[in-house]
Design a protein around this motif. Structure first.
Motif, PDB file in Angstrom:
ATOM      1  N   ILE A 480       0.856  -1.180   0.000  1.00 42.64           N
ATOM      2  CA  ILE A 480       0.000   0.000   0.000  1.00 42.64           C
ATOM      3  C   ILE A 480       0.896   1.237   0.000  1.00 42.64           C
ATOM      4  CG2 ILE A 480      -1.900  -1.154   1.169  1.00 42.64           C
ATOM      5  CD1 ILE A 480      -1.043   0.271   3.724  1.00 42.64           C
ATOM      6  N   PRO A 481       0.464   2.327  -0.662  1.00 35.94           N
ATOM      7  CA  PRO A 481       1.266   3.557  -0.684  1.00 35.94           C
ATOM      8  C   PRO A 481       1.517   4.095   0.717  1.00 35.94           C
ATOM      9  CG  PRO A 481      -0.418   3.633  -2.369  1.00 35.94           C
ATOM     10  CD  PRO A 481      -0.718   2.422  -1.534  1.00 35.94           C
ATOM     11  N   LEU A 482       2.633   4.731   0.872  1.00 38.97           N
ATOM     12  CA  LEU A 482       3.086   5.220   2.172  1.00 38.97           C
ATOM     13  C   LEU A 482       2.386   6.534   2.490  1.00 38.97           C
ATOM     14  CD1 LEU A 482       5.163   4.267   4.300  1.00 38.97           C
ATOM     15  CD2 LEU A 482       6.815   5.782   3.224  1.00 38.97           C
ATOM     16  N   LYS A 483       1.175   6.439   3.082  1.00 42.82           N
ATOM     17  CA  LYS A 483       0.433   7.637   3.464  1.00 42.82           C
ATOM     18  C   LYS A 483      -0.565   7.272   4.562  1.00 42.82           C
ATOM     19  CE  LYS A 483      -2.914   7.148  -0.335  1.00 42.82           C
ATOM     20  NZ  LYS A 483      -3.514   7.832  -1.519  1.00 42.82           N
ATOM     21  N   GLN A 484      -1.507   8.162   4.854  1.00 41.28           N
ATOM     22  CA  GLN A 484      -2.477   7.920   5.917  1.00 41.28           C
ATOM     23  C   GLN A 484      -3.739   7.241   5.369  1.00 41.28           C
ATOM     24  OE1 GLN A 484      -3.063  11.839   7.703  1.00 41.28           O
ATOM     25  NE2 GLN A 484      -1.906  11.183   9.479  1.00 41.28           N
ATOM     26  N   TYR A 485      -4.381   6.463   6.269  1.00 46.07           N
ATOM     27  CA  TYR A 485      -5.621   5.768   5.908  1.00 46.07           C
ATOM     28  C   TYR A 485      -6.570   5.784   7.103  1.00 46.07           C
ATOM     29  CZ  TYR A 485      -2.754   3.835   2.146  1.00 46.07           C
ATOM     30  OH  TYR A 485      -1.926   3.702   1.065  1.00 46.07           O
ATOM     31  N   PHE A 486      -7.842   5.460   6.823  1.00 49.11           N
ATOM     32  CA  PHE A 486      -8.803   5.124   7.868  1.00 49.11           C
ATOM     33  C   PHE A 486      -8.843   3.607   7.989  1.00 49.11           C
ATOM     34  CE2 PHE A 486     -11.112   9.221   6.883  1.00 49.11           C
ATOM     35  CZ  PHE A 486     -10.879   9.791   8.127  1.00 49.11           C
ATOM     36  N   ALA A 487      -8.722   3.082   9.188  1.00 50.23           N
ATOM     37  CA  ALA A 487      -8.952   1.665   9.443  1.00 50.23           C
ATOM     38  C   ALA A 487     -10.300   1.550  10.161  1.00 50.23           C
ATOM     39  CB  ALA A 487      -7.840   1.074  10.290  1.00 50.23           C
ATOM     40  N   LYS A 488     -11.306   1.006   9.480  1.00 50.77           N
ATOM     41  CA  LYS A 488     -12.637   0.835  10.052  1.00 50.77           C
ATOM     42  C   LYS A 488     -12.807  -0.617  10.451  1.00 50.77           C
ATOM     43  CE  LYS A 488     -17.542   1.718   9.161  1.00 50.77           C
ATOM     44  NZ  LYS A 488     -18.521   2.260   8.188  1.00 50.77           N
ATOM     45  N   VAL A 489     -13.163  -0.846  11.717  1.00 51.88           N
ATOM     46  CA  VAL A 489     -13.214  -2.206  12.261  1.00 51.88           C
ATOM     47  C   VAL A 489     -14.626  -2.519  12.738  1.00 51.88           C
ATOM     48  CG1 VAL A 489     -12.221  -3.819  13.918  1.00 51.88           C
ATOM     49  CG2 VAL A 489     -10.810  -1.967  12.978  1.00 51.88           C
ATOM     50  N   ASN A 490     -15.158  -3.677  12.311  1.00 49.45           N
ATOM     51  CA  ASN A 490     -16.480  -4.145  12.718  1.00 49.45           C
ATOM     52  C   ASN A 490     -16.372  -5.553  13.292  1.00 49.45           C
ATOM     53  OD1 ASN A 490     -18.593  -2.093  11.595  1.00 49.45           O
ATOM     54  ND2 ASN A 490     -17.146  -2.418   9.914  1.00 49.45           N
ATOM     55  N   LYS A 491     -17.167  -5.818  14.321  1.00 44.92           N
ATOM     56  CA  LYS A 491     -17.253  -7.151  14.910  1.00 44.92           C
ATOM     57  C   LYS A 491     -18.589  -7.243  15.627  1.00 44.92           C
ATOM     58  CE  LYS A 491     -16.009 -11.132  16.852  1.00 44.92           C
ATOM     59  NZ  LYS A 491     -15.849 -12.398  16.110  1.00 44.92           N
ATOM     60  N   GLU A 492     -19.338  -8.317  15.368  1.00 46.01           N
ATOM     61  CA  GLU A 492     -20.636  -8.490  16.007  1.00 46.01           C
ATOM     62  C   GLU A 492     -20.487  -8.469  17.522  1.00 46.01           C
ATOM     63  OE1 GLU A 492     -24.443 -11.577  16.019  1.00 46.01           O
ATOM     64  OE2 GLU A 492     -22.718 -11.948  14.710  1.00 46.01           O
ATOM     65  N   GLY A 493     -21.364  -7.692  18.169  1.00 45.79           N
ATOM     66  CA  GLY A 493     -21.308  -7.568  19.617  1.00 45.79           C
ATOM     67  C   GLY A 493     -20.469  -6.397  20.087  1.00 45.79           C
ATOM     68  N   TYR A 494     -19.809  -5.733  19.127  1.00 44.26           N
ATOM     69  CA  TYR A 494     -18.971  -4.581  19.468  1.00 44.26           C
ATOM     70  C   TYR A 494     -19.431  -3.366  18.671  1.00 44.26           C
ATOM     71  CZ  TYR A 494     -15.580  -7.667  21.759  1.00 44.26           C
ATOM     72  OH  TYR A 494     -14.965  -8.559  22.582  1.00 44.26           O
ATOM     73  N   GLY A 495     -19.140  -2.197  19.199  1.00 46.98           N
ATOM     74  CA  GLY A 495     -19.362  -0.983  18.442  1.00 46.98           C
ATOM     75  C   GLY A 495     -18.279  -0.818  17.387  1.00 46.98           C
ATOM     76  N   THR A 496     -18.631  -0.221  16.254  1.00 48.40           N
ATOM     77  CA  THR A 496     -17.659   0.036  15.194  1.00 48.40           C
ATOM     78  C   THR A 496     -16.663   1.098  15.649  1.00 48.40           C
ATOM     79  OG1 THR A 496     -19.265  -0.509  13.485  1.00 48.40           O
ATOM     80  CG2 THR A 496     -17.383   0.810  12.807  1.00 48.40           C
ATOM     81  N   ASN A 497     -15.408   0.914  15.265  1.00 49.20           N
ATOM     82  CA  ASN A 497     -14.396   1.928  15.560  1.00 49.20           C
ATOM     83  C   ASN A 497     -13.647   2.261  14.280  1.00 49.20           C
ATOM     84  OD1 ASN A 497     -12.824   3.758  16.897  1.00 49.20           O
ATOM     85  ND2 ASN A 497     -11.493   2.257  17.856  1.00 49.20           N
ATOM     86  N   GLU A 498     -13.284   3.520  14.135  1.00 46.83           N
ATOM     87  CA  GLU A 498     -12.543   3.976  12.964  1.00 46.83           C
ATOM     88  C   GLU A 498     -11.378   4.831  13.446  1.00 46.83           C
ATOM     89  OE1 GLU A 498     -14.275   4.945   8.775  1.00 46.83           O
ATOM     90  OE2 GLU A 498     -14.310   6.786   9.951  1.00 46.83           O
TER      91      GLU A 498
END
Length: 642
Positions: A480-498
Motif C-alpha cells: 500500500i502507498p506510504l500515506k495515511q488511511y482510515f482503518a474501520k473495524v467491525n465485529k458483532e457484539g462490538y461498536g464500530t471503531n474507525e
C-alpha cells in the motif's frame, strides 16, 4: 507572532455564538472523548464555566471544545490550567496541549510536552511516528539539498512575502511603506497593513523596478497573495473584508479575510472588483492559487467543515466566471493544525505549508501530486533548505526554469517575513509502498479479537483493501502507498471503531468497545453525562465544591432540555444507625433539590428521596471497607423519569 501568522491562521477566535455553525467539529470532539446523548458538550460546559466553577474536568472539556473547533489559541489557557492542575494528565491532553503551544509559537515547550505524550502513550499512532523519527528524518533528508536558495535583496525591514508570477514579472505583498511596523497584535482591526507590489526580474531571480501594483486594488487595509488567470486579465487576491469604501466585521467585531476578483479593462487598468461568492463575514478565505488551465482555484479557509485551524479547499472556476461549491481537500492534505498558502505548479503538484504534518518546526512546505482522479499520490516534506525550524511558506516555482520563491521568518533575514529565491536542482523522490498490520483488541480486557473485519480506506472514505483478523487479532495489508488511511473495524457484539493509521508505522492497534444500550426511563443521568459521583462528607448534607460542579452539569442539561424530569436519589454508607442514615440521606436529597431550584430549575421537574444505606455501591460488612469505598456509597443519583 508576526504579520504572516495573522494572515495564515485564518482566525482562531471563533465566537461561541457561531458554535452551531461549527456543529460538525464539536460533534467530532465529543465523539473523540465522550459520546453525549444530549446537547453538544460545548453547550453544557459553557454554561457551567459561566457559573464560575473550576475543576480538572472543566479544564479538559473547555480546552477540548476549543481544540476541536480549531481555536487553538483559545484552547491554550485551558490546557495550561489542566497541565498545572492535573499531575496525572491523560496522554491525549499532552498531545493537544503541545499543538496549542505550537500554534502560539512556543516550539521549544511544545516539543517537551510532546515528549511527555510519547512517554505516556507509546503505542499511539502519533507516538509511533515520533518514535520512528529515524525513518521520518531520513525521508526529509532524502528530499533535502535539492535546492539552492538566496535571500532576496529587495526585502525590507518590514514584512515581504506572498510572491506570484504575472507574465514576465512578479507581484508580491509588502508592508514597506504603509507606515506601520510589523508587530504581534491579537485584534484583526489592529494588524499591520500590506499592499501589492509589482517587480521586473533579473536573470538570477532578483527583483528590479519595483512599484505599487494598482491604485484600484490597494486600499488602506490588507491586500496580499494574488493569483492570475492564464491570460493575465483576471486577478484573484486576498484583502480584508473591505469593498466600496465599506468595512465589515463579524459578530466579534473582527474584520475577516476575503478573496476578491478584479479584471483588466481595455485601458489596462484593474477594475470591476468583486468578492468571491463563497466568502462570508463570519470566516476567512485567503491565499488563492489557480491551476494551469485556470478552471480550478485552491485556497485556505477556516469555513465550516474545516478540520483544523485552517484547511485547503478547491473550487471550480467556470468559463462564464461563475464558481462551484468549495470542497475540502480532506485528510490526505489537511490536519488538525494549519494548512495554508497553496500553490499548483504546471505539472499538477500541490505545494502548501503545514504545521500539522511532521516537519522541522513551525510551518513546513510540503508537496502532493494531484492525480487525474483528484486524489493524491504522495505527500512529501520538500526538505532543507526550503524548510527550517521557523515558518516557511508561500512556495512557488516555474517548472521550466526551475526558478521560484518562498517566504520565511528564519534567522538571517531583513525583516519579520522575507522572500527567498529558490533554484530546484532535482525532483522529489518517487512514492514508496509498504506493509502494515492492524491488531484489534477488546478495550476492557485488552484481549485480541479474531474474525473482526478491517476495512482500509483512503481519507476520502474510499475502500482500498479489506481483511479479517486472524486468531492473533491481526489483519495484514501489503503493498500500500506510504500515506495515511482510515482503518474501520467491525465485529458483532462490538461498536464500530474507525481510526486514522499511518502506513509508515508498521503495527497499530485498534480497540473495540462492547455495545451499550441507549438511555431510557429509569437511566441515571450521571451515566449519560459521565458525571463523577455526587459525594458528601461524613454526617453532612451541604453541597461541596466538587458536588456543586457535577450538579451544575445536570442543571445545564435540564436547561437545554426543558421537558426532562429527574428523580434525585441520595445514599449513605453503613456507619451509624439505619434510622439516622435514612434521615441523613433524605436531607442530602432535599439539599440537592434545593440547590438545583436555586439555580433556576422548576421544582415540579424534580423529586427527591433518601435511601439511607439500603442501596450501597460497595456492600460493606462492619470494618471491611476503606474510607474511599465508604465515600462512594455516600452519593446522589439523578434518575430520568420523563
Amino acid at each position: 507572532m508576526i504579520l504572516r501568522n495573522k494572515l495564515t491562521i485564518l482566525v482562531l477566535l471563533i465566537c461561541t455564538n457561531t458554535l452551531l455553525a461549527q456543529e460538525n467539529k464539536v460533534e467530532k470532539a465529543n465523539k473523540d472523548f465522550e459520546n453525549y446523548s444530549f446537547s453538544p458538550a460545548i453547550d453544557i460546559f459553557k454554561k457551567v464555566a459561566d457559573e464560575g466553577y473550576k475543576s480538572v474536568e472543566l479544564y479538559q472539556r473547555m480546552a477540548d471544545a476549543n481544540y476541536f473547533k480549531g481555536d487553538l489559541t483559545l484552547a491554550l489557557p485551558w490546557y495550561e490550567k489542566l497541565y498545572n492542575s492535573d499531575k496525572n494528565m491523560a496522554p491525549e491532553y499532552y498531545f493537544r496541549y503541545a499543538h496549542a503551544l505550537k500554534a502560539s509559537g512556543d516550539i521549544v515547550e511544545a516539543r517537551k510536552v510532546m515528549e511527555e505524550f510519547v512517554r505516556t502513550k507509546p503505542t499511539d499512532n502519533r507516538s509511533l511516528i515520533l518514535i520512528s523519527n529515524q525513518n521520518y528524518l531520513n525521508k526529509i533528508e532524502k528530499n533535502s539539498n535539492r535546492y539552492t536558495i538566496s535571500l532576496l535583496r529587495e526585502n525590507t525591514t518590514e514584512s515581504d512575502y506572498g510572491v506570484a508570477f504575472y507574465k514576465d514579472k512578479v507581484v508580491f505583498a509588502s508592508a514597506r511603506d504603509t507606515g506601520v511596523v510589523s508587530r504581534s497584535i491579537h485584534k484583526w482591526d489592529n494588524e499591520p497593513f500590506t499592499d501589492l507590489y509589482i517587480a521586473s526580474l533579473k536573470v538570477d531571480g532578483q527583483f528590479t523596478v519595483t512599484k505599487k501594483f494598482s491604485k484600484a486594488i490597494n486600499t488602506k487595509f490588507h491586500e496580499s497573495t494574488p493569483a492570475f488567470s492564464p491570460d493575465g486579465r483576471t486577478v484573484y487576491f486576498t484583502r480584508n473584508n473591505y469593498i466600496g469604501n465599506k468595512r465589515k466585521r463579524d459578530v466579534e467585531g473582527l474584520t475577516r479575510l476575503k478573496i476578491y476578483r478584479a479584471t483588466l479593462n481595455n485601458d489596462n487598468e484593474w477594475g470591476e472588483i468583486f468578492e468571491m461568492p463563497f466568502n462570508s463575514d463570519a470566516y476567512s478565505c485567503a491565499h488563492p492559487t489557480l491551476n494551469s488551465r485556470g478552471d480550478k482555484m485552491y485556497f485556505a479557509s477556516d469555513m465550516p467543515g474545516t478540520i483544523g485551524a485552517s484547511d485547503i479547499f478547491e473550487v471550480a472556476i467556470r468559463h462564464d466566471g461563475s464558481v462551484g461549491i468549495p470542497k475540502n481537500l480532506g485528510r490526505e492534505i489537511n490536519t488538525e493544525g494549519r494548512e495554508t498558502f497553496p500553490f499548483i505548479s504546471e505539472n499538477n503538484i500541490l505545494y502548501f505549508s503545514s504545521d500539522g504534518l511532521p516537519g522541522l518546526g513551525g510551518l513546513d512546505v510540503f508537496a502532493a501530486k494531484i492525480d487525474s482522479d483528484s486524489t493524491f499520490s504522495f505527500v512529501e516534506n520538500v526538505g532543507r533548505p526550503i524548510n527550517s525550524p521557523m515558518d516557511d511558506f508561500n512556495y512557488i516555482i516555474n517548472i521550466n526554469s526551475k526558478l521560484g520563491y518562498f517566504s520565511s521568518n528564519r534567522i538571517g533575514g531583513k525583516g519579520g517575513d522575507d522572500i527567498y529565491t529558490l533554484q530546484e536542482l532535482a525532483p522529489l523522490s518517487t512514492v514508496e509502498t509498504t506493509a502494515i498490520v492492524i491488531i484489534v483488541k477488546d478495550i476492557d480486557s485488552d484481549q485480541v479479537i479474531a474474525n473482526a473485519v478491517v476495512s482500509l480506506k483512503d481519507l476520502e472514505n474510499i475502500e482500498i483493501k479489506s481483511s479479517s483478523t486472524d486468531t492473533d487479532g491481526s489483519a495484514k495489508f501489503k503493498e500500500i502507498p506510504l500515506k495515511q488511511y482510515f482503518a474501520k473495524v467491525n465485529k458483532e457484539g462490538y461498536g464500530t471503531n474507525e481510526k486514522i493509521v499511518n502506513a509508515f508505522a508498521k503495527e497499530q492497534i485498534v480497540y473495540l468497545e462492547k455495545d451499550v444500550y441507549k438511555a431510557s426511563l429509569g437511566e441515571d443521568l450521571g451515566r449519560i453525562l459521565k458525571l463523577s459521583p455526587i459525594l458528601f462528607d461524613t454526617n453532612k448534607w451541604d453541597i461541596r465544591g466538587d458536588a456543586g460542579f457535577e450538579i451544575a452539569k445536570v442543571i445545564a442539561a435540564m436547561t437545554v432540555h426543558p421537558k426532562l424530569k429527574i428523580a434525585i436519589r441520595s445514599h449513605t454508607d453503613n456507619r451509624g444507625s439505619s434510622e439516622l442514615n435514612m434521615n441523613l440521606s433524605e436531607k442530602r436529597a432535599q439539599s440537592t433539590m434545593t440547590f438545583m431550584v436555586s439555580k433556576g430549575i422548576a421544582q415540579e421537574r424534580l423529586t427527591a428521596k433518601g435511601y439511607g444505606e439500603t442501596e450501597p455501591i460497595r456492600p460493606c460488612a462492619e470494618g471491611t471497607c476503606t474510607d474511599e469505598e465508604l465515600q462512594k456509597n455516600r452519593r446522589s443519583e439523578f434518575i430520568i423519569v420523563e
